[in-house]
Write an enzyme that holds these catalytic residues in place. Sequence first.
Site, PDB file in Angstrom:
ATOM      1  N   GLY A 104       1.136  -5.647   1.173  1.00  0.00           N
ATOM      2  CA  GLY A 104      -0.265  -5.976  -0.317  1.00  0.00           C
ATOM      3  C   GLY A 104       0.557  -6.564  -1.685  1.00  0.00           C
ATOM      4  O   GLY A 104      -0.347  -7.174  -2.557  1.00  0.00           O
ATOM      5  N   GLU A 137       0.774  -9.766  -1.124  1.00  0.00           N
ATOM      6  CA  GLU A 137      -1.103  -9.988  -1.396  1.00  0.00           C
ATOM      7  C   GLU A 137      -1.584  -9.863  -2.075  1.00  0.00           C
ATOM      8  O   GLU A 137      -2.124 -10.726  -2.800  1.00  0.00           O
ATOM      9  CB  GLU A 137      -1.912  -9.274  -0.043  1.00  0.00           C
ATOM     10  CG  GLU A 137      -1.838  -8.945   1.383  1.00  0.00           C
ATOM     11  CD  GLU A 137      -2.612  -8.438   1.916  1.00  0.00           C
ATOM     12  OE1 GLU A 137      -4.051  -8.899   2.438  1.00  0.00           O
ATOM     13  OE2 GLU A 137      -2.638  -7.626   1.955  1.00  0.00           O
ATOM     14  N   ALA A 169       0.830  -1.032   0.182  1.00  0.00           N
ATOM     15  CA  ALA A 169       0.136  -0.112  -0.097  1.00  0.00           C
ATOM     16  C   ALA A 169       0.876   1.459  -0.064  1.00  0.00           C
ATOM     17  O   ALA A 169       2.213   1.298   0.391  1.00  0.00           O
ATOM     18  CB  ALA A 169      -0.779  -0.239   1.553  1.00  0.00           C
ATOM     19  N   GLU A 221       3.004  -6.093   8.188  1.00  0.00           N
ATOM     20  CA  GLU A 221       1.657  -5.038   9.135  1.00  0.00           C
ATOM     21  C   GLU A 221       1.543  -5.404  10.334  1.00  0.00           C
ATOM     22  O   GLU A 221       1.710  -4.184  10.340  1.00  0.00           O
ATOM     23  CB  GLU A 221       0.264  -5.486   8.368  1.00  0.00           C
ATOM     24  CG  GLU A 221       0.031  -5.204   6.955  1.00  0.00           C
ATOM     25  CD  GLU A 221       0.757  -6.075   6.032  1.00  0.00           C
ATOM     26  OE1 GLU A 221       0.231  -6.541   4.629  1.00  0.00           O
ATOM     27  OE2 GLU A 221       1.661  -6.964   6.662  1.00  0.00           O
TER      28      GLU A 221
END
Length: 218
Positions: A135, A138, A90, A158
Amino acid sequence: MIRSGIKRPFQTTVFYSIQQRYESSIASQFLMEQSNLVTILTLNRPKAANAMGSELMNQFSSALENLEKCQETRCVILTSSSKKVFSAGADLKERALMTSDEAELCVSSLRSTLQRLADLPLPTIAAVEGVAVGGGLELAAATDIIVSSKSATFGLPETSLGIIPGAGGTQRIPRLVGTPRALELMLTARRFSGEEGFDYGLVQFLVEDGLADVCALE
């Protein structure tokens, strides 16, 4: 040398032709091109470590919309324009300027976009070189197959920021590596190499550095 457990090898939407590179009125952060029956999607924000900000994700969403209706491709490869980074996740600088409601909407949009990638009625391959964390990991995990260089770096940092993976990683990573290993990776926030990812079952094809794109096309 390739190692494998199987074989060798958000805001506005703009529609684009499958034969053309994705272009926009601003610098394109996400490229889409056709190679025979393979569509190559390229993260193209190297100066920001391919951080997934709102503009990049808007362009990504538009590319997925195109692919959902496309009859001219049989496989999708997701890669990066940089060999040093796949995606750092992110865009935290952008996120810091958002209100709590805007940040929640941003995470929801990221999650839904990755789900669209996972739901594509086409085989999808992530060609990973360099860093793929948060991310970025992910994103790779939302594809069907991960081809990784040996020295690629994965991780879910995270929890070190007091949050948890918000774009589907809490569901997809355990399916790939098992619940105990997934919990260890998420709770410790430690980074691990492409070779470790292969041993864990996250990576399906392990290749020499610089060859992920080439081997994905094979």
